[in-house]
Write a protein that holds these residues in place. Structure first.
Motif, PDB file in Angstrom:
ATOM      1  N   HIS A 146      42.140  41.805  29.970  1.00  0.00           N
ATOM      2  CA  HIS A 146      42.222  42.757  31.082  1.00  0.00           C
ATOM      3  C   HIS A 146      43.284  43.813  30.823  1.00  0.00           C
ATOM      4  O   HIS A 146      43.036  45.016  30.959  1.00  0.00           O
ATOM      5  CB  HIS A 146      42.505  42.006  32.390  1.00  0.00           C
ATOM      6  CG  HIS A 146      42.440  42.874  33.607  1.00  0.00           C
ATOM      7  ND1 HIS A 146      42.907  42.458  34.838  1.00  0.00           N
ATOM      8  CD2 HIS A 146      41.992  44.144  33.801  1.00  0.00           C
ATOM      9  CE1 HIS A 146      42.721  43.417  35.720  1.00  0.00           C
ATOM     10  NE2 HIS A 146      42.179  44.455  35.115  1.00  0.00           N
ATOM     11  N   CYS A 182      42.256  46.318  28.255  1.00  0.00           N
ATOM     12  CA  CYS A 182      41.352  47.345  28.786  1.00  0.00           C
ATOM     13  C   CYS A 182      42.113  48.364  29.627  1.00  0.00           C
ATOM     14  O   CYS A 182      41.815  49.563  29.594  1.00  0.00           O
ATOM     15  CB  CYS A 182      40.242  46.697  29.613  1.00  0.00           C
ATOM     16  SG  CYS A 182      38.966  45.866  28.635  1.00  0.00           S
ATOM     17  N   ILE A 183      43.112  47.894  30.384  1.00  0.00           N
ATOM     18  CA  ILE A 183      43.947  48.813  31.159  1.00  0.00           C
ATOM     19  C   ILE A 183      44.698  49.761  30.215  1.00  0.00           C
ATOM     20  O   ILE A 183      44.713  50.981  30.420  1.00  0.00           O
ATOM     21  CB  ILE A 183      44.938  48.031  32.039  1.00  0.00           C
ATOM     22  CG1 ILE A 183      44.196  47.270  33.141  1.00  0.00           C
ATOM     23  CG2 ILE A 183      45.977  48.975  32.658  1.00  0.00           C
ATOM     24  CD1 ILE A 183      45.070  46.293  33.907  1.00  0.00           C
ATOM     25  N   GLY A 185      37.867  52.925  32.556  1.00  0.00           N
ATOM     26  CA  GLY A 185      37.723  53.206  33.978  1.00  0.00           C
ATOM     27  C   GLY A 185      36.271  53.411  34.353  1.00  0.00           C
ATOM     28  O   GLY A 185      35.360  53.232  33.525  1.00  0.00           O
ATOM     29  N   TYR A 225      36.358  44.553  35.479  1.00  0.00           N
ATOM     30  CA  TYR A 225      37.569  44.615  36.297  1.00  0.00           C
ATOM     31  C   TYR A 225      38.086  46.050  36.402  1.00  0.00           C
ATOM     32  O   TYR A 225      38.687  46.432  37.412  1.00  0.00           O
ATOM     33  CB  TYR A 225      38.691  43.763  35.699  1.00  0.00           C
ATOM     34  CG  TYR A 225      38.446  42.282  35.626  1.00  0.00           C
ATOM     35  CD1 TYR A 225      37.537  41.639  36.456  1.00  0.00           C
ATOM     36  CD2 TYR A 225      39.149  41.502  34.703  1.00  0.00           C
ATOM     37  CE1 TYR A 225      37.327  40.276  36.367  1.00  0.00           C
ATOM     38  CE2 TYR A 225      38.961  40.145  34.616  1.00  0.00           C
ATOM     39  CZ  TYR A 225      38.039  39.523  35.444  1.00  0.00           C
ATOM     40  OH  TYR A 225      37.842  38.174  35.351  1.00  0.00           O
ATOM     41  N   CYS A 226      37.911  46.818  35.335  1.00  0.00           N
ATOM     42  CA  CYS A 226      38.429  48.189  35.286  1.00  0.00           C
ATOM     43  C   CYS A 226      37.422  49.215  35.793  1.00  0.00           C
ATOM     44  O   CYS A 226      37.700  50.419  35.759  1.00  0.00           O
ATOM     45  CB  CYS A 226      38.829  48.536  33.857  1.00  0.00           C
ATOM     46  SG  CYS A 226      40.209  47.547  33.217  1.00  0.00           S
TER      47      CYS A 226
END
Length: 397
Positions: free
Chosen positions: A74, A77-78, A83, A104-105
């Motif tokens: 996670h 990816c952040i 996004g 999640y993103c």
């Protein structure tokens, strides 16, 4: 028809042999006990010490330890800036977290098919899945074997994509002599109990990019920083901090960091033993009619997390479930890794069609993970081999 027992109820076969199992020794217990007696249970000195050790093992410049492998994916990816509207390519033959981290993103997981012999993501399928919205690729080192890194890296460079390797299975593996963890933009590891090394739950992200490293640190701990260089309105007050981005509480405790650190001390021994067992399995099953052995690429010096056998339906009369149950009847408990992610109900509701990745679906219908862990004895290895061979003979067409 009832399946005949292999070992006739001898004591060695009365205790079930599981597919995976952690190994904890006195050094591990002592390390955790020392932390429990110390002033710091979390946010203490064990975490940076672990991260430094992991850098030394992998050859990466930076490491960020987190609460679990999913958290590692996670925050990667952040840090990559995934996004809404972004697409990220991954494999369907993996745990759901490899795709969930994209969701999640707000991004969209895109599933590329696998190589039918290595079971890893197929570089040609990655290239075919790329669109103007593609931002990253998350290949998974399935079972611990390295993906075809060079080919995937060339594709990513050609299209300007971020490469995030999911190495949850692959601690200790090397590609062309270089440790996994030192190659991609970011690499994510897991230390769940069935993995090669464990901290109970835990994960680590490695990178050589300082800018990504700073983003990973923020994402791990609420987006909060005490680094004046990252602050909007710096202050000299000793208590002052700023939340400069939206982050999460993904911190690893000092108890877990201490455990993982002593586990890493045993990584060479863990790796050696797993390779010994894999070599015995390979030798046995290459000569077993009805079993197809996973192909190993020469570039990968693999510390294998899973040993997967593929049942050959052209040779065997049984279903995979029948073979699975017959192994359990012999006190050998297998598992299946994995249901293709897009066939899970959540992803089906998002509109991913069945049949999307034919090689992955064909493989899923045929595979079983058999026991592989450090403390598996030679006698138990013999029992597993004997069970597989006997069932192949029993179910032979």
């Amino acid at each position: 028809m009832e399946k005949p027992a292999i070992c006739g109820g001898t004591p060695a076969c009365q205790t079930p042999v599981q597919y995976g199992k952690q190994y904890i020794d006195d050094a591990d217990i002592q390390a955790v006990t020392e932390v429990l007696k110390s002033p710091f249970l979390t946010c203490g000195p064990r975490l940076p010490a672990l991260e430094q050790k992991f850098c030394e093992i992998t050859g990466a410049k930076y490491a960020v330890a987190v609460s679990n492998g999913t958290a590692a994916l996670h925050i990667a990816c952040i840090a990559a800036g995934i996004g809404p509207g972004d697409e990220v390519i991954t494999t369907p033959i993996t745990f759901a977290a490899s795709a969930n981290c994209v969701s999640y993103c707000g991004g969209k997981p895109v599933f590329a098919d696998i190589d039918p012999e290595t079971y890893n993501i197929d570089p040609a399928s990655i290239e075919a899945c790329i669109t103007p919205r593609t931002k990253a690729v998350i290949p998974v080192h399935y079972t611990g074997q390295s993906v075809a890194y060079d080919e995937i890296a060339v594709i990513c460079k050609k299209h300007g994509l971020i490469l995030i390797q999911d190495a949850a299975h692959a601690v200790g593996t090397r590609y062309k002599g270089k440790p996994i963890g030192s190659l991609a933009d970011m690499t994510c590891f897991s230390s769940h109990p069935v993995k090669t090394v464990t901290s109970g739950e835990g994960g680590i992200v490695t990178t050589n990019d300082e800018a990504l490293y700073r983003k990973l640190l923020l994402a791990r701990s609420h987006g909060i920083t005490r680094d004046r260089g990252q602050m909007t309105d710096p202050s000299d007050d000793p208590w002052y901090y700023e939340m400069v981005s939206l982050g999460y509480n993904y911190r690893l405790t000092d108890m877990q960091a201490a455990l993982l650190s002593t586990q890493l001390d045993k990584l060479p021994a863990f790796s050696k033993r797993r390779k010994e067992i894999v070599a015995r399995y390979d030798e046995a099953f290459r000569e077993t009619d009805g079993i197809i052995v996973q192909k190993e690429i020469p570039e990968s010096d693999t510390t294998r997390h899973l040993y997967v056998i593929q049942l050959d339906p052209d040779v065997l009369t049984c279903s995979r479930r029948e073979f699975f149950d017959a192994m359990a009847a012999e006190n050998i408990h297998c598992q299946v890794h994995y249901i293709p992610v897009y066939r899970l109900p959540y992803y089906q509701r998002l509109g991913y069609p069945k049949g999307l990745c034919p090689n992955a679906e064909r493989l899923y219908e045929r595979i079983l993970s058999i026991p592989l862990y450090y403390s598996l004895t030679d006698e138990q290895v013999d029992e597993v081999i004997s069970a597989v061979r006997k069932l192949c003979a029993y179910y032979h067409k």
